[in-house]
Design an enzyme around this catalytic site. Structure first.
Site, PDB file in Angstrom:
ATOM      1  CE1 TYR A  13      23.913   6.917   6.315  1.00 35.29           C
ATOM      2  CE2 TYR A  13      24.800   6.942   8.526  1.00 35.29           C
ATOM      3  CZ  TYR A  13      24.551   6.278   7.349  1.00 35.29           C
ATOM      4  OH  TYR A  13      24.957   4.970   7.193  1.00 35.29           O
ATOM      5  CB  ILE A  14      22.144  15.233   9.214  1.00 40.28           C
ATOM      6  CG1 ILE A  14      21.021  14.191   9.186  1.00 40.28           C
ATOM      7  CG2 ILE A  14      21.585  16.653   9.103  1.00 40.28           C
ATOM      8  CD1 ILE A  14      20.295  14.059   7.863  1.00 40.28           C
ATOM      9  CG  ASP A  33      32.934  13.186  13.447  1.00 42.44           C
ATOM     10  OD1 ASP A  33      31.782  13.219  12.979  1.00 42.44           O
ATOM     11  OD2 ASP A  33      33.347  12.266  14.178  1.00 42.44           O
ATOM     12  CB  THR A 126      16.979  24.443  21.214  1.00 35.26           C
ATOM     13  OG1 THR A 126      16.599  23.517  20.198  1.00 35.26           O
ATOM     14  CG2 THR A 126      17.846  25.534  20.608  1.00 35.26           C
ATOM     15  NE  ARG A 159      10.229  19.271   8.086  1.00 37.01           N
ATOM     16  CZ  ARG A 159       9.414  20.220   7.656  1.00 37.01           C
ATOM     17  NH1 ARG A 159       9.882  21.238   6.976  1.00 37.01           N
ATOM     18  NH2 ARG A 159       8.136  20.153   7.912  1.00 37.01           N
ATOM     19  CE  LYS A 211      13.010  14.437  12.146  1.00 38.91           C
ATOM     20  NZ  LYS A 211      13.867  14.251  11.032  1.00 38.91           N
ATOM     21  CG  ASN A 215      10.336  11.091  11.558  1.00 41.10           C
ATOM     22  OD1 ASN A 215      10.012  11.294  10.402  1.00 41.10           O
ATOM     23  ND2 ASN A 215      11.597  11.147  11.950  1.00 41.10           N
ATOM     24  NE  ARG A 251     -13.445  13.280   2.527  1.00 36.58           N
ATOM     25  CZ  ARG A 251     -14.183  13.314   1.424  1.00 36.58           C
ATOM     26  NH1 ARG A 251     -13.787  14.035   0.398  1.00 36.58           N
ATOM     27  NH2 ARG A 251     -15.311  12.639   1.336  1.00 36.58           N
ATOM     28  CB  CYS A 265      14.241   8.768  11.581  1.00 35.07           C
ATOM     29  SG  CYS A 265      15.849   9.133  10.901  1.00 35.07           S
ATOM     30  CG  PHE A 323      16.093   0.997   7.799  1.00 31.53           C
ATOM     31  CD1 PHE A 323      14.961   1.773   7.608  1.00 31.53           C
ATOM     32  CD2 PHE A 323      17.326   1.601   7.672  1.00 31.53           C
ATOM     33  CE1 PHE A 323      15.051   3.111   7.273  1.00 31.53           C
ATOM     34  CE2 PHE A 323      17.437   2.944   7.344  1.00 31.53           C
ATOM     35  CZ  PHE A 323      16.294   3.706   7.133  1.00 31.53           C
TER      36      PHE A 323
HETATM   37  N1  SAJ Z   1       7.832   1.588   6.039  1.00 32.19           N
HETATM   38  C1  SAJ Z   1       6.754   0.698   6.004  1.00 32.19           C
HETATM   39  N2  SAJ Z   1       5.662   1.033   5.248  1.00 32.19           N
HETATM   40  C2  SAJ Z   1       5.600   2.185   4.519  1.00 32.19           C
HETATM   41  C3  SAJ Z   1       6.684   3.085   4.567  1.00 32.19           C
HETATM   42  C4  SAJ Z   1       7.791   2.753   5.339  1.00 32.19           C
HETATM   43  O1  SAJ Z   1       6.771  -0.361   6.645  1.00 32.19           O
HETATM   44  O2  SAJ Z   1       4.579   2.398   3.840  1.00 32.19           O
HETATM   45  C5  SAJ Z   1       9.011   1.272   6.868  1.00 32.19           C
HETATM   46  C6  SAJ Z   1      10.306   1.152   6.068  1.00 32.19           C
HETATM   47  O3  SAJ Z   1      10.431  -0.124   5.491  1.00 32.19           O
HETATM   48  C7  SAJ Z   1      11.333   1.422   7.133  1.00 32.19           C
HETATM   49  C8  SAJ Z   1      10.643   2.446   8.044  1.00 32.19           C
HETATM   50  O4  SAJ Z   1       9.269   2.350   7.747  1.00 32.19           O
HETATM   51  O5  SAJ Z   1      11.628   0.262   7.881  1.00 32.19           O
HETATM   52  C9  SAJ Z   1      11.114   3.893   7.856  1.00 32.19           C
HETATM   53  O6  SAJ Z   1      11.323   4.180   6.478  1.00 32.19           O
HETATM   54  P1  SAJ Z   1      10.837   5.561   5.809  1.00 32.19           P
HETATM   55  O7  SAJ Z   1      11.218   5.520   4.373  1.00 32.19           O
HETATM   56  O8  SAJ Z   1       9.399   5.790   6.099  1.00 32.19           O
HETATM   57  O9  SAJ Z   1      11.617   6.702   6.599  1.00 32.19           O
HETATM   58  P2  SAJ Z   1      13.162   7.024   6.988  1.00 32.19           P
HETATM   59  O10 SAJ Z   1      13.370   6.531   8.385  1.00 32.19           O
HETATM   60  O11 SAJ Z   1      14.134   6.588   5.951  1.00 32.19           O
HETATM   61  O12 SAJ Z   1      13.120   8.644   6.936  1.00 32.19           O
HETATM   62  C10 SAJ Z   1      12.179   9.349   7.733  1.00 32.19           C
HETATM   63  C11 SAJ Z   1      11.482  10.416   6.859  1.00 32.19           C
HETATM   64  N3  SAJ Z   1      10.362  10.975   7.595  1.00 32.19           N
HETATM   65  C12 SAJ Z   1       9.139  11.082   7.039  1.00 32.19           C
HETATM   66  O13 SAJ Z   1       8.869  10.709   5.908  1.00 32.19           O
HETATM   67  C13 SAJ Z   1       8.068  11.725   7.877  1.00 32.19           C
HETATM   68  C14 SAJ Z   1      12.486  11.511   6.493  1.00 32.19           C
HETATM   69  O14 SAJ Z   1      11.847  12.574   5.781  1.00 32.19           O
HETATM   70  C15 SAJ Z   1      13.160  12.074   7.766  1.00 32.19           C
HETATM   71  O15 SAJ Z   1      14.109  13.089   7.451  1.00 32.19           O
HETATM   72  C16 SAJ Z   1      13.859  10.916   8.447  1.00 32.19           C
HETATM   73  O16 SAJ Z   1      12.867   9.953   8.835  1.00 32.19           O
HETATM   74  C17 SAJ Z   1      14.586  11.471   9.683  1.00 32.19           C
HETATM   75  O17 SAJ Z   1      15.819  11.668   9.589  1.00 32.19           O
HETATM   76  O18 SAJ Z   1      13.933  11.760  10.682  1.00 32.19           O
END
Ligand code: SAJ
Length: 415
Positions: A13-14, A33, A126, A159, A211, A215, A251, A265, A323
């Site tokens: 994916y990346i 790969d 790293t 990210r 990073k 998350n 805030r 992630c 998900f």
């Molecule tokens: N979720 C909730 N409530 C929310 C937001 C999300 O329950 O308000 C849940 C989603 O349904 C899902 C999970 O959280 O199950 C994760 O979804 P997501 O959209 O928050 O994140 P990912 O896993 O698709 O992508 C994240 C992102 N990280 C951040 O926003 C800090 C992305 O920018 C990263 O690149 C990615 O992880 C990664 O590869 O680490």
């Protein structure tokens, strides 16, 4: 020394989007790969998974001759390692893919190359990757000691948000952490080829931790929302209204509760901080536990709804298995976990799983005779209990047909 050839290790994916964007910007890229099917697909200009706009970039890269794929690393000016970093059953990071990549890269090096780790990694990875490479190649070095040629190392975490990868690769700011200052500068020069965001230089361990912190921050915020959903339920308050009102404070910015946190992630990375500092990372650990406990709480809500109904052979519809909304990715999905657990816990029930993005029956359904994929219409007509798990765009139209029915709404979709 300019970088005109790059090897990208791991075409997932990346790795594949990064290889494709570099190729689109004139760099000669070899994607590496271990999976022959992935290598074959990329060499035919095909993409083995769904990501908007990626197919066009890959097809164009292959037809222009700038992007090729291979099973083993070839000589290049720089390498980007983008392989998985899962965790083991007891939440310890599994670095075996990085180690394999390092050992595969070592024989290809001549001296002077830049090796970048992009995989999300625990602090210190790293450096460990550099050690694995230099252990295999004692004729090379990190610092030029004894006249041995230097290899430059950096960590540059990805990210990007799945579904927006080709946009965010270009527009997001990037953190670049060098094992040495020169490693960071060389990595910055490479990312500048396609990245229009700000490129922020630091050391490798800080970049690795940044990073994980991003998350974890999101995970803690979602855990707060999920905890509020339990509190509000107990108090008879609508949690979505509660959060909407609280977020009017200048805030306060609380995220949304749901059936749990999935994906590869946010449900994984915080554990790397907990593993690195178990005594200190108490809030981060608790957030993981709160979010991981949410599917079970939803399961109990469904069991209670069925008990209220009094039916001996109830039909239960679950809406969404992915998900998160509008994707087909089932990895670590709480919706999938809840659906299979309903089938397991209520063997006399029939579970109809509605997932418009998935055609193949998930492996998790194997051995469960009482759960199957179904269409929305069939589910609406046949089920007595309806469980809303993923807020896919298609499900917005459900509000009308579900009015007056027994509904467990984990996403506040019917409000
Ligand atoms: N979720 C909730 N409530 C929310 C937001 C999300 O329950 O308000 C849940 C989603 O349904 C899902 C999970 O959280 O199950 C994760 O979804 P997501 O959209 O928050 O994140 P990912 O896993 O698709 O992508 C994240 C992102 N990280 C951040 O926003 C800090 C992305 O920018 C990263 O690149 C990615 O992880 C990664 O590869 O680490």
């Amino acid at each position: 020394m300019g970088i005109s050839t790059v090897g990208v290790v791991g075409l997932g994916y990346i790795g594949l989007p990064t290889a494709a964007i570099l190729a689109a910007n004139g760099v000669a890229v070899t994607g590496i790969d271990v999976n022959p099917e992935t290598v074959g697909a990329v060499n035919r200009g095909e993409v083995p998974f769904v990501e908007p706009d990626l197919a066009g970039y890959v097809a164009e890269g292959v037809s222009s001759g700038k992007l090729t794929a291979a099973l083993a690393p070839e000589a290049a000016d720089a390498y980007i390692v983008a392989v998985p970093t899962p965790f083991t059953g007891d939440h310890k990071p599994d670095l075996s893919y990085i180690r394999s990549a390092a050992e595969a890269l070592a024989p290809a090096l001549r001296g002077g190359e830049l090796v970048i780790l992009e995989s999300t990694s625990p602090p210190g990875t790293t450096r460990r990757m550099a050690e694995w490479i230099l252990d295999a190649r004692p004729d090379l070095s990190l610092d030029g000691l004894d006249g041995r040629p230097v290899i430059y190392f950096a960590h540059c975490p990805e990210r990007v948000l799945p579904g927006r990868i080709m946009v965010e690769l270009v527009t997001n700011d990037r953190i670049v952490g060098g094992l040495t200052p020169e490693g960071a500068q060389r990595a910055r020069d490479l990312y500048q080829v396609f990245c229009q965001g700000e490129i922020l230089l630091t050391d490798a361990a800080t970049a690795e931790t940044a990073k994980l912190v991003e998350n974890s921050f999101r995970d803690v915020n979602i855990a707060f929302a999920n905890e509020l959903s339990l509190v509000a339920d107990k108090l008879g308050i609508d949690v979505w209204e509660l959060i909407r009102l609280a977020n009017h404070h200048p805030r306060v910015n609380i995220l949304q509760p749901g059936p749990g946190v999935g994906g590869h992630c946010i449900a994984v990375d915080p554990w790397f901080i907990v593993d690195a500092a178990p005594e200190e990372a108490r809030l981060i650990r608790t957030a993981r536990e709160v979010n991981d406990a949410k599917p079970r709480w939803v399961l109990h809500k469904v069991v209670d709804a069925v008990a209220d109904l009094g039916a001996t052979n109830p039909v239960i519809a679950t809406y969404g298995l992915a998900f998160k909304p509008n994707i087909d990715d089932l990895r670590e999905s709480p919706a999938l976990e809840i659906t299979t657990e309903i089938a397991r816990t209520l063997p006399h029930a029939t579970v109809l799983a509605v997932e418009p993005h998935v055609e193949t029956v998930p492996a998790e359904f194997a051995g469960l005779a009482n759960v199957r994929l179904a269409g929305t219409q069939e589910a609406l007509e046949a089920a007595q209990v309806h469980v809303l798990l993923v807020d896919h765009a298609q499900f917005r139209a459900l509000a009308g047909p579900l009015t007056g029915k027994h509904v467990v709404d984990t996403r506040g979709m019917l409000r």
